[in-house]
Design a protein around this motif. Sequence first.
Motif, PDB file in Angstrom:
ATOM      1  N   ARG A   3       0.853  -1.197   0.000  1.00 33.10           N
ATOM      2  CA  ARG A   3       0.000   0.000   0.000  1.00 33.10           C
ATOM      3  C   ARG A   3       0.885   1.242   0.000  1.00 33.10           C
ATOM      4  N   TRP A   4       0.756   2.055  -1.007  1.00 32.40           N
ATOM      5  CA  TRP A   4       1.617   3.217  -1.140  1.00 32.40           C
ATOM      6  C   TRP A   4       1.309   4.288  -0.093  1.00 32.40           C
ATOM      7  N   TYR A   5       0.090   4.284   0.428  1.00 30.90           N
ATOM      8  CA  TYR A   5      -0.333   5.329   1.346  1.00 30.90           C
ATOM      9  C   TYR A   5      -0.128   4.965   2.819  1.00 30.90           C
ATOM     10  N   TRP A   6       0.274   3.720   3.086  1.00 29.84           N
ATOM     11  CA  TRP A   6       0.420   3.271   4.471  1.00 29.84           C
ATOM     12  C   TRP A   6       1.356   2.068   4.501  1.00 29.84           C
ATOM     13  N   PHE A   7       1.528   1.458   5.672  1.00 28.29           N
ATOM     14  CA  PHE A   7       2.375   0.272   5.767  1.00 28.29           C
ATOM     15  C   PHE A   7       1.766  -0.893   4.984  1.00 28.29           C
ATOM     16  N   ASP A   8       2.644  -1.747   4.434  1.00 25.54           N
ATOM     17  CA  ASP A   8       2.161  -2.943   3.746  1.00 25.54           C
ATOM     18  C   ASP A   8       1.360  -3.804   4.721  1.00 25.54           C
TER      19      ASP A   8
END
Length: 206
Positions: free
Chosen positions: A86-91
């Motif tokens: 996820r580019w916006y948060w942790f994987d």
Amino acid sequence: MRPVQFLHIKSLHIILMLLLPVIIFSMALARAEGGIQVKHVSVAPVDHGYELNVDSEIVLNSTLEQALEKGITLYFVTKFLLVDPRWYWFDKEVARSKLRIGLRYYALTRQYRLSHGPLSQSFYTLEEALRVLSRFRGRPIIAQSELKQGVEYIATLRVWLDLTRLPKPFQVETIGSKDWNLSSDALEWRMKLPLPTQDSDSEESL
């Protein structure tokens, strides 16, 4: 036979004779050092979700073979993870499969035994035991959140000797010793889950 063909065959024979000692030395060196190499990984759809299939090669060095002869159980772990990047948060980890199998030698019966929970299987040679240990089929993949079709996940897999399960005196001995550091490379690849199907041959592989 033509002279050219004879010379060609003779040249190949000479090359093979020169390479043979190198091949034998490489095999002996690999056995002396030991190691784990993953050969093939696949994820297959089943009625209740997905299953993991792994083929690897496990070679023990002399230190580990001696530990077995002393009655020490060696535990090998295979761990598979499926992560949603996820580019916006942790994987986010969405699924996993973890298998720990113990390998032990019984001097009284001169047999090697593989054990996983209440299940066990005995073998008369170490080669047979390692062959079965290196290959398993139909290991359930446990989903921790909804798995989606068409989404590209990051898959990781590693196989290693679990030193934390050794007796305490041996754990001290393993510190800084490469003889006990037996592990495959940490594999990582991108994959999309295969579509659910009644065809058991359908699978997504590495």
